[in-house]
Design a protein around this motif. Structure first.
Motif, short mmCIF file in Angstrom:
data_model
loop_
_atom_site.label_atom_id
_atom_site.label_comp_id
_atom_site.label_asym_id
_atom_site.label_seq_id
_atom_site.Cartn_x
_atom_site.Cartn_y
_atom_site.Cartn_z
N GLY A 299 38.62 36.35 48.96
CA GLY A 299 39.81 36.85 48.93
C GLY A 299 39.85 38.25 49.50
N GLU A 300 38.94 38.97 49.83
CA GLU A 300 38.84 40.06 50.46
C GLU A 300 38.20 39.95 51.81
N LEU A 301 38.98 39.90 52.75
CA LEU A 301 38.58 39.84 54.15
C LEU A 301 37.96 40.73 54.78
N LEU A 302 37.21 40.59 55.77
CA LEU A 302 36.62 41.80 56.76
C LEU A 302 37.98 42.49 57.24
N GLY A 303 37.91 43.94 57.05
CA GLY A 303 39.15 44.37 57.78
C GLY A 303 40.27 44.76 56.59
N SER A 304 39.87 44.42 55.65
CA SER A 304 41.18 44.44 54.38
C SER A 304 41.10 45.63 53.64
N GLY A 305 40.13 46.49 53.82
CA GLY A 305 40.24 47.82 53.32
C GLY A 305 38.81 48.13 52.57
N ARG A 306 38.83 48.93 51.33
CA ARG A 306 37.54 49.38 50.73
C ARG A 306 36.85 48.21 50.14
N PHE A 307 37.44 47.26 49.86
CA PHE A 307 36.66 46.06 49.17
C PHE A 307 36.48 45.02 50.11
N ALA A 308 36.44 45.25 51.45
CA ALA A 308 36.20 44.12 52.53
C ALA A 308 34.54 43.72 52.16
N GLY A 309 34.39 42.40 52.18
CA GLY A 309 33.25 41.77 52.00
C GLY A 309 32.66 41.86 50.53
N LEU A 310 33.44 42.37 49.66
CA LEU A 310 33.10 42.32 48.24
C LEU A 310 34.15 41.66 47.53
N ASP A 311 34.24 41.81 46.21
CA ASP A 311 35.03 41.05 45.34
C ASP A 311 35.26 41.73 43.94
N PRO A 312 36.53 42.53 43.76
CA PRO A 312 36.76 43.07 42.50
C PRO A 312 37.19 42.45 41.38
N ASN A 313 37.32 41.14 41.75
CA ASN A 313 37.82 40.36 40.58
C ASN A 313 37.10 38.89 40.58
#
Length: 540
Positions: A299-313
Motif C-alpha cells: 500500500g506504499e507505492l513508489l513515489g508516495s513519500g517517505r514510506f515508499a517501498g516500506l510499510d508502516p502498518n
C-alpha cells in the motif's frame, strides 16, 4: 472427267452367267451348221441371242473401261495422299526443329540471366558479409544470456517542456526550482525479461532527471504460470515489485500511450506519474475473452513519500480488476473492466514537546519590552493511527480499423475514492490543516480520450480529464463557511510522428485549469499553467 459407278455384282456371279450364255449360243450355231437351215423360229431365237451377246459384250467392255478408270483414280488418290503425308511430315519436322531451336535459345538466355543474378547476389552477399565482419570487429562486447527465452529491452523518453507557471524562484517547501522551462529525461528504462512455458520473471531499472538525476529499481518479479488457450495464461502467480491491478491507465505501457502522461486522477491515486508499482503478490490470468487480476500489496507505492517501498502498518491493500478483452468482428475490438481497491492508510503521530518561551518583537526595536515574552505550552505525544481508504473504478475501450487511415480508438475511465490521494493532494482524514477540521476526503476523477492513426507513421489524439481531490472542501470567508472548488481540468492535444520499429516524436499541448491561484480580492482563481511538451522516444 466423268466417272461411273461400277456395280460390284459384275465381278462375280454375273460374269459366270455371261460365260454360260456365250457357250449356249456357240452350241446353237454349231448345231445349226450341222443340221441345216433352221426354221424361222430358230432363226429368230438365234438373232435374239446374238443381239443379247453383243449387248453383254458391250456391257463387259464398258465395265472393263470403268474398272480401269477407277483403278487409275484410286492410284492417283493414293499417290496424292502419300504426297500430302510426306509434305505434312516435312512441315512437322521443320516446326519441331524450329521450336527446339527457339526453346534452346530461350533456355540459354535464362541461364545467362540466372548466372548474372547469381553473380550479383554473390557479390551482395560478399559485401554484406564484409560489412558484418567489419561491424563485428568494431562493435562493443555483446551481452550474453544464460538461456533461451531471455530478452533485453529499453526505453528512453527525452522532453523539452514550457509551462506558463514557471518562475525563476525556489520552492520554499521542497527547495526545488519553480522554473519548468527546461530539458529533462522523463524516463530511461533498461530491463531484462525471462519467459518460459511455466515461468516468467523480470527486472527493470529506471533513471530520470525529473527532480534531479536519480536511478532506482522499478520492476522486479518472479512468476509461475499455467498456459491458456489465448495470449494470456490461464493462471499466473507473481511476487515482487508489481503494478497495482486497478483500471486501464495504470497497466498501460508508456510506449503504447499517445499522450505523454496519465490522467490527473491516475497520478493522484497511484503516485510516480501513475506508474502504480508496489511490493506484494498478485494472481492474474484469463480464459477466452475474460480477464482477471487480484493483488495483496503493502500500500506504499513508489513515489508516495517517505514510506515508499516500506510499510508502516501491518495491514495490506487488496486491489483487483475483472473485465473482458475481445474482438467482436474483424477490425472491431472492445475491452473494459471494473476495479476495486480496499486498503489502510497511515497517519504519523507527533513527538512530545517541552514548554518553551518565545520572544515576539512586536515593535521591532530589537529590545525585549513588556508583553513580548510568550510562554508556549508543551504538548503530549500524538500516536500514529491507521485509517481506511478505498476506491472503485470502471474503464472501457473501443477501437475500429478505419479504411485508408488506420485504427481509431475511443476510451475512458472513471474513479471514485475515499482518502486514496497520495500524489496530488495527499489525503489524511486525521490531520487538521490550519483553519479546517479533520474530515474524510471524497475524491472523483474521470477522463475521455480519442485517438486516430493516420497511416503507419502519424497519429493524433484529444483527451479531457477531470479530478476533484476533495468534494467536501470548504473555506471560511469573513466568518462564513462556503464550499471551495479544488478540481483540476485538462484538455490535452497530441500528435505523433511514428517509426513503428523503434520510436516516436510526440508534440503535446495541455490546457490546464485549476484553483491554485488568487484574484485581487484573495479569492481562488485559475493559476495559468498551460504546457507545451516535445518528446523524443526510442525503444528496443
Amino acid at each position: 472427267m466423268m466417272t461411273m459407278a461400277i456395280d460390284p455384282c459384275w465381278t462375280g456371279k454375273n460374269r459366270g452367267r455371261f460365260a454360260q450364255r456365250s457357250l449356249a449360243l456357240c452350241l446353237a450355231l454349231v448345231t445349226t451348221s450341222v443340221l441345216g437351215a433352221p426354221d424361222a423360229r430358230a432363226q429368230t431365237a438365234r438373232g435374239k441371242a446374238a443381239q443379247q451377246l453383243a449387248a453383254e459384250q458391250e456391257a463387259a467392255e464398258k465395265l472393263a473401261a470403268l474398272k480401269s478408270d477407277f483403278e487409275k483414280q484410286l492410284a492417283e488418290q493414293e499417290a496424292a495422299a502419300k504426297q500430302r503425308e510426306e509434305t505434312l511430315r516435312a512441315e512437322q519436322a521443320a516446326a519441331v526443329t524450329a521450336a527446339q531451336k527457339d526453346a534452346e535459345a530461350k533456355l540459354a538466355d535464362e541461364r545467362a540471366a540466372r548466372q548474372a543474378d547469381t553473380t550479383r547476389l554473390q557479390q551482395a552477399i560478399d559485401e554484406a558479409t564484409q560489412r558484418e565482419e567489419t561491424r563485428a570487429r568494431e562493435a562493443p562486447p555483446q551481452v550474453e544470456i544464460a538461456g533461451p527465452g531471455v530478452s533485453l529491452y529499453g526505453l528512453v523518453q527525452a522532453d523539452y517542456q514550457i509551462r506558463q507557471s514557471s518562475q525563476d524562484q525556489i520552492n520554499p517547501d521542497t527547495g526545488l526550482p519553480l522554473n519548468q522551462d527546461r530539458f529533462l529525461i522523463r524516463r530511461a528504462r533498461l530491463g531484462v525479461a525471462m519467459k518460459r512455458t511455466y515461468g516468467e520473471g523480470g527486472l527493470e531499472l529506471d533513471a530520470n532527471t525529473v527532480n534531479g538525476p536519480t536511478m532506482r529499481l522499478l520492476d522486479a518479479h518472479a512468476s509461475a504460470m499455467l498456459p491458456g488457450e489465448g495470449p494470456v495464461p490461464l493462471v499466473m502467480a507473481s511476487i515482487g515489485l508489481l503494478k497495482v491491478p486497478f483500471g486501464f491507465e495504470v497497466g498501460q505501457a508508456n510506449r503504447g500511450r499517445l499522450f505523454l502522461e496519465r490522467s490527473t486522477a491516475a497520478q493522484a491515486f497511484f503516485p510516480d506519474a501513475g506508474e502504480g508499482y508496489d511490493l506484494g503478490a498478485r494472481v492474474q490470468g484469463g480464459w477466452r475473452f475474460l480477464r482477471y487480476a487480484v493483488a495483496v500489496q503493502n500500500g506504499e507505492l513508489l513515489g508516495s513519500g517517505r514510506f515508499a517501498g516500506l510499510d508502516p502498518n501491518h495491514q495490506k491493500d487488496i486491489a483487483g480488476r475483472a473485465g473482458i478483452d475481445t474482438e467482436i468482428v474483424e477490425g472491431i475490438h472492445v475491452s473494459g473492466g471494473v476495479s476495486l481497491l480496499r486498503g489502510t492508510g497511515f497517519h504519523q503521530g507527533t513527538p512530545a514537546t517541552k514548554g518553551t518561551v518565545a520572544w515576539i518583537d512586536y515593535n521591532s526595536n530589537g529590545t525585549i519590552d513588556s508583553g513580548e515574552l510568550v510562554g508556549i505550552q508543551g504538548s503530549v505525544p500524538g500516536t500514529s493511527t491507521n485509517f481506511s481508504r478505498f476506491a472503485v473504478g470502471g474503464d472501457l475501450q473501443f477501437s475500429i480499423n478505419v479504411p485508408r487511415l488506420g485504427r481509431a480508438t475511443v476510451y475512458g475511465e472513471v474513479y471514485s475514492a475515499n482518502d486514496l490521494d497520495r500524489g496530488v493532494v495527499p489525503a489524511d482524514p486525521l490531520s487538521t490543516p490550519k483553519g479546517e477540521q479533520a474530515h474524510s476526503f471524497r475524491e472523483l476523477g474521470y477522463y475521455a480520450a480519442v485517438t486516430q492513426e493516420l497511416g503507419h507513421h502519424l497519429a493524433v489524439g484529444l483527451r479531457y480529464d477531470y479530478y476533484d481531490p476533495d468534494r467536501d472542501s470548504y473555506r471560511s470567508t469573513m466568518g462564513n463557511v462556503v464550499p471551495r472548488d479544488m478540481s483540476y481540468r485538462t484538455f490535452a492535444f497530441a500528435a505523433a510522428l511514428i517509426a513503428p520499429e523503434w520510436g516516436r516524436l510526440i508534440l503535446e499541448y495541455d490546457i490546464n485549469r485549476n484553483h491554485l491561484g488568487l484574484d485581487g480580492q484573495g479569492n481562488p482563481a485559475n493559476l495559468a499553467d498551460n504546457a507545451f511538451v516535445l518528446r523524443g522516444e526510442v525503444h528496443f
